[in-house]
Design a protein around this motif. Structure first.
Motif, PDB file in Angstrom:
ATOM      1  N   LEU A  22       0.827  -1.204   0.000  1.00  0.00           N
ATOM      2  CA  LEU A  22       0.000   0.000   0.000  1.00  0.00           C
ATOM      3  C   LEU A  22       0.862   1.255   0.000  1.00  0.00           C
ATOM      4  CD1 LEU A  22      -2.643   1.556   0.241  1.00  0.00           C
ATOM      5  CD2 LEU A  22      -2.591   1.154   2.709  1.00  0.00           C
ATOM      6  N   LYS A  23       1.927   1.266   0.813  1.00  0.00           N
ATOM      7  CA  LYS A  23       2.817   2.428   0.850  1.00  0.00           C
ATOM      8  C   LYS A  23       3.480   2.658  -0.501  1.00  0.00           C
ATOM      9  CE  LYS A  23       3.967   2.132   5.778  1.00  0.00           C
ATOM     10  NZ  LYS A  23       5.056   1.914   6.758  1.00  0.00           N
ATOM     11  N   GLN A  24       3.897   1.557  -1.137  1.00  0.00           N
ATOM     12  CA  GLN A  24       4.553   1.681  -2.441  1.00  0.00           C
ATOM     13  C   GLN A  24       3.604   2.251  -3.483  1.00  0.00           C
ATOM     14  OE1 GLN A  24       6.249  -1.963  -3.848  1.00  0.00           O
ATOM     15  NE2 GLN A  24       7.083  -1.076  -5.720  1.00  0.00           N
ATOM     16  N   SER A  25       2.353   1.792  -3.481  1.00  0.00           N
ATOM     17  CA  SER A  25       1.371   2.307  -4.436  1.00  0.00           C
ATOM     18  C   SER A  25       1.004   3.743  -4.130  1.00  0.00           C
ATOM     19  CB  SER A  25       0.108   1.427  -4.404  1.00  0.00           C
ATOM     20  OG  SER A  25       0.408   0.111  -4.779  1.00  0.00           O
ATOM     21  N   ALA A  26       0.983   4.083  -2.849  1.00  0.00           N
ATOM     22  CA  ALA A  26       0.642   5.460  -2.463  1.00  0.00           C
ATOM     23  C   ALA A  26       1.692   6.435  -2.974  1.00  0.00           C
ATOM     24  CB  ALA A  26       0.512   5.556  -0.948  1.00  0.00           C
ATOM     25  N   ARG A  27       2.968   6.002  -2.946  1.00  0.00           N
ATOM     26  CA  ARG A  27       4.031   6.873  -3.457  1.00  0.00           C
ATOM     27  C   ARG A  27       3.851   7.138  -4.942  1.00  0.00           C
ATOM     28  NH1 ARG A  27       7.380   3.172  -0.448  1.00  0.00           N
ATOM     29  NH2 ARG A  27       7.923   4.051   1.597  1.00  0.00           N
ATOM     30  N   ALA A  28       3.277   6.161  -5.661  1.00  0.00           N
ATOM     31  CA  ALA A  28       3.045   6.329  -7.093  1.00  0.00           C
ATOM     32  C   ALA A  28       1.827   7.192  -7.373  1.00  0.00           C
ATOM     33  CB  ALA A  28       2.870   4.956  -7.756  1.00  0.00           C
ATOM     34  N   GLY A  29       1.028   7.466  -6.335  1.00  0.00           N
ATOM     35  CA  GLY A  29      -0.141   8.337  -6.488  1.00  0.00           C
ATOM     36  C   GLY A  29      -1.286   7.711  -7.241  1.00  0.00           C
ATOM     37  N   SER A  30      -1.442   6.397  -7.177  1.00  0.00           N
ATOM     38  CA  SER A  30      -2.500   5.737  -7.924  1.00  0.00           C
ATOM     39  C   SER A  30      -3.843   5.899  -7.225  1.00  0.00           C
ATOM     40  CB  SER A  30      -2.187   4.242  -8.077  1.00  0.00           C
ATOM     41  OG  SER A  30      -2.220   3.601  -6.813  1.00  0.00           O
ATOM     42  N   PRO A  31      -4.953   5.986  -7.990  1.00  0.00           N
ATOM     43  CA  PRO A  31      -6.283   6.080  -7.381  1.00  0.00           C
ATOM     44  C   PRO A  31      -6.604   4.862  -6.538  1.00  0.00           C
ATOM     45  CG  PRO A  31      -6.346   6.689  -9.711  1.00  0.00           C
ATOM     46  CD  PRO A  31      -4.996   6.098  -9.455  1.00  0.00           C
ATOM     47  N   GLU A  32      -6.093   3.681  -6.938  1.00  0.00           N
ATOM     48  CA  GLU A  32      -6.351   2.470  -6.158  1.00  0.00           C
ATOM     49  C   GLU A  32      -5.753   2.597  -4.765  1.00  0.00           C
ATOM     50  OE1 GLU A  32      -5.046   2.543  -9.130  1.00  0.00           O
ATOM     51  OE2 GLU A  32      -6.535   1.602 -10.453  1.00  0.00           O
ATOM     52  N   ALA A  33      -4.558   3.202  -4.680  1.00  0.00           N
ATOM     53  CA  ALA A  33      -3.919   3.376  -3.378  1.00  0.00           C
ATOM     54  C   ALA A  33      -4.730   4.319  -2.499  1.00  0.00           C
ATOM     55  CB  ALA A  33      -2.498   3.907  -3.555  1.00  0.00           C
ATOM     56  N   LYS A  35      -7.979   4.793  -2.642  1.00  0.00           N
ATOM     57  CA  LYS A  35      -9.173   4.070  -2.210  1.00  0.00           C
ATOM     58  C   LYS A  35      -8.851   3.116  -1.081  1.00  0.00           C
ATOM     59  CE  LYS A  35     -12.822   1.001  -3.909  1.00  0.00           C
ATOM     60  NZ  LYS A  35     -13.375   0.290  -5.090  1.00  0.00           N
ATOM     61  N   THR A  36      -7.744   2.377  -1.214  1.00  0.00           N
ATOM     62  CA  THR A  36      -7.387   1.398  -0.191  1.00  0.00           C
ATOM     63  C   THR A  36      -6.971   2.079   1.107  1.00  0.00           C
ATOM     64  OG1 THR A  36      -6.603  -0.045  -1.969  1.00  0.00           O
ATOM     65  CG2 THR A  36      -5.971  -0.631   0.270  1.00  0.00           C
ATOM     66  N   ALA A  37      -6.242   3.197   0.998  1.00  0.00           N
ATOM     67  CA  ALA A  37      -5.839   3.931   2.195  1.00  0.00           C
ATOM     68  C   ALA A  37      -7.068   4.457   2.936  1.00  0.00           C
ATOM     69  CB  ALA A  37      -4.910   5.080   1.823  1.00  0.00           C
ATOM     70  N   ALA A  38      -8.061   4.934   2.192  1.00  0.00           N
ATOM     71  CA  ALA A  38      -9.299   5.416   2.816  1.00  0.00           C
ATOM     72  C   ALA A  38     -10.031   4.272   3.502  1.00  0.00           C
ATOM     73  CB  ALA A  38     -10.194   6.069   1.760  1.00  0.00           C
ATOM     74  N   THR A  39     -10.014   3.101   2.868  1.00  0.00           N
ATOM     75  CA  THR A  39     -10.646   1.929   3.477  1.00  0.00           C
ATOM     76  C   THR A  39      -9.927   1.529   4.753  1.00  0.00           C
ATOM     77  OG1 THR A  39     -11.335   1.133   1.285  1.00  0.00           O
ATOM     78  CG2 THR A  39     -11.329  -0.470   3.080  1.00  0.00           C
ATOM     79  N   GLN A  40      -8.587   1.594   4.741  1.00  0.00           N
ATOM     80  CA  GLN A  40      -7.814   1.272   5.934  1.00  0.00           C
ATOM     81  C   GLN A  40      -8.127   2.256   7.065  1.00  0.00           C
ATOM     82  OE1 GLN A  40      -5.756  -1.216   6.692  1.00  0.00           O
ATOM     83  NE2 GLN A  40      -6.093  -2.248   4.742  1.00  0.00           N
ATOM     84  N   VAL A  93     -16.347   9.319   1.574  1.00  0.00           N
ATOM     85  CA  VAL A  93     -16.199  10.753   1.876  1.00  0.00           C
ATOM     86  C   VAL A  93     -14.731  11.166   1.808  1.00  0.00           C
ATOM     87  CG1 VAL A  93     -16.500  12.532   3.645  1.00  0.00           C
ATOM     88  CG2 VAL A  93     -18.275  10.805   3.296  1.00  0.00           C
ATOM     89  N   LEU A  94     -13.841  10.335   2.363  1.00  0.00           N
ATOM     90  CA  LEU A  94     -12.412  10.639   2.346  1.00  0.00           C
ATOM     91  C   LEU A  94     -11.868  10.686   0.925  1.00  0.00           C
ATOM     92  CD1 LEU A  94     -11.149   8.473   5.347  1.00  0.00           C
ATOM     93  CD2 LEU A  94     -11.206  10.967   5.216  1.00  0.00           C
ATOM     94  N   ILE A  95     -12.305   9.745   0.082  1.00  0.00           N
ATOM     95  CA  ILE A  95     -11.824   9.704  -1.299  1.00  0.00           C
ATOM     96  C   ILE A  95     -12.206  10.975  -2.046  1.00  0.00           C
ATOM     97  CG2 ILE A  95     -12.107   8.538  -3.529  1.00  0.00           C
ATOM     98  CD1 ILE A  95     -12.362   5.923  -1.958  1.00  0.00           C
ATOM     99  N   ARG A  96     -13.453  11.404  -1.869  1.00  0.00           N
ATOM    100  CA  ARG A  96     -13.895  12.638  -2.550  1.00  0.00           C
ATOM    101  C   ARG A  96     -13.121  13.843  -2.048  1.00  0.00           C
ATOM    102  NH1 ARG A  96     -19.118  10.302  -1.810  1.00  0.00           N
ATOM    103  NH2 ARG A  96     -19.488  11.645   0.004  1.00  0.00           N
ATOM    104  N   GLN A  97     -12.917  13.915  -0.718  1.00  0.00           N
ATOM    105  CA  GLN A  97     -12.244  15.070  -0.142  1.00  0.00           C
ATOM    106  C   GLN A  97     -10.774  15.112  -0.523  1.00  0.00           C
ATOM    107  OE1 GLN A  97     -13.666  17.474   1.481  1.00  0.00           O
ATOM    108  NE2 GLN A  97     -11.863  18.636   2.086  1.00  0.00           N
ATOM    109  N   LEU A  98     -10.069  13.987  -0.364  1.00  0.00           N
ATOM    110  CA  LEU A  98      -8.639  13.951  -0.660  1.00  0.00           C
ATOM    111  C   LEU A  98      -8.367  14.099  -2.143  1.00  0.00           C
ATOM    112  CD1 LEU A  98      -7.495  11.115   1.778  1.00  0.00           C
ATOM    113  CD2 LEU A  98      -7.194  13.580   2.044  1.00  0.00           C
ATOM    114  N   GLY A  99      -9.250  13.543  -2.987  1.00  0.00           N
ATOM    115  CA  GLY A  99      -9.077  13.660  -4.426  1.00  0.00           C
ATOM    116  C   GLY A  99      -9.156  15.096  -4.886  1.00  0.00           C
ATOM    117  N   ALA A 100     -10.120  15.846  -4.338  1.00  0.00           N
ATOM    118  CA  ALA A 100     -10.269  17.256  -4.711  1.00  0.00           C
ATOM    119  C   ALA A 100      -9.103  18.081  -4.202  1.00  0.00           C
ATOM    120  CB  ALA A 100     -11.587  17.792  -4.141  1.00  0.00           C
TER     121      ALA A 100
END
Length: 308
Positions: A22-33, A35-40, A93-100
């Motif tokens: 998850l950390k590795q994908s988050a560094r790449a800035g992927s939307p999947e990361a 979503k998963t971080a928000a779920t975590q 809610v987190l995905i919408r807020q962080l994405g914007a």
């Protein structure tokens, strides 16, 4: 191939390998990361609620000991993970807020309200320029409901889109006189005025409509606004109070800028390099339009990354 973050919700909450993915994908800035971080985060929130409920329940039975408490805690974490995977609404809610926020933050970082100095543009004699072609002119307003994209292919920040829409027609008119793409002039106006937020004001607080920081020299016969400005002397910033030209409208401000660029010999090379944003920006700096040593880099970045 399935993304390493796509099935993290099905793994144990304490799976360090999954969290590493998850950390590795988050560094790449992927939307999947995201979503998963928000779920975590949602799982962590649920686990905190379950822990609070456990703490409020007596746990001093015959079978209760440190081992059972540890395994109960692990069970609660995994249950929280499973509940979060189904979703209780917090992750959405987190995905919408962080994405914007990510979109707006990048736009501001690239070409937003930066602390840039006012230029030291020298006054030019009055006169009309020569009609030239306008490569890279601003696109006509779109009737589509899709948001405008900046030069990086991302949605424009609201303040950038508003600035471009408000002044686009005036920039187009100045482009016909100078041959400089309207987008380039809008970028310079944005840099000089902080996207209009630091526009030079008249004594009564009204707008001077001077977005280019053009000073009022001895030959200027129009209205004048006095304001503090930052000048760089030997690379060192200094604050000074200077007189600047004031206009009745933004259209008049763009017209005067067009006269300045098209009739002053010091800007001949700027006009000759008007087909490229970087050449245009560096040409202005070499001609002495501003004393900021980073002026060309800032202007190029705004033109190429912020404006549509």
């Amino acid at each position: 191939m399935i993304s390493p973050t796509s099935d993290l919700g099905s793994k144990l909450a304490l799976d360090t390998k999954g969290l590493g993915d998850l950390k590795q994908s988050a560094r790449a800035g992927s939307p999947e990361a995201l979503k998963t971080a928000a779920t975590q985060f949602e799982a962590m929130f649920i686990n905190m609620m379950m822990k609070s409920m456990r703490d409020a329940t007596p746990q001093d039975g015959v079978l209760d000991n440190q081992q059972t408490k540890m395994f109960t805690s692990m069970l609660d974490q995994q249950m929280s993970q499973n509940l979060a995977k189904r979703g209780v609404g917090l992750a959405d809610v987190l995905i919408r807020q962080l994405g914007a926020q990510a979109v707006n933050a990048q736009a501001l970082a690239i070409g937003g309200d930066q602390n840039v100095p006012t230029s030291t543009a020298m006054p030019a004699p009055q006169g009309a320029g020569t009609l030239m072609t306008t490569p890279g002119a601003l696109p006509k307003p779109s009737t589509s409901s899709m948001p405008a994209l900046n030069g990086s292919g991302r949605p424009q920040a609201p303040h950038v889109a508003s600035f471009q829409q408000k002044l686009g027609a005036d920039a187009e008119a100045a482009s016909k006189v100078t041959g400089i793409p309207a987008k380039f002039m809008l970028g310079q106006a944005a840099l000089e005025s902080g996207w209009g937020k630091r526009e030079i004001k008249n004594a009564d607080g009204s707008a001077s409509h001077n977005l280019f920081g053009i000073k009022a020299g001895p030959g200027w016969k129009g209205k004048v606004a006095t304001a503090a400005t930052t000048e760089y002397v030997g690379g060192v910033p200094q604050t000074r109070v200077e007189k600047f030209r004031a206009y009745d409208s933004y259209a008049d401000g763009f017209k005067d800028y067009a006269r300045l660029i098209s009739t002053n010999p010091r800007y001949e090379k700027v006009l000759a390099s008007a087909g490229d944003a970087s050449s245009f920006a560096h040409g202005l700096q070499k001609a002495g339009y501003a004393t900021d040593p980073l002026y060309a880099a800032k202007l190029s970045r705004i033109i190429t990354h912020s404006l549509a």
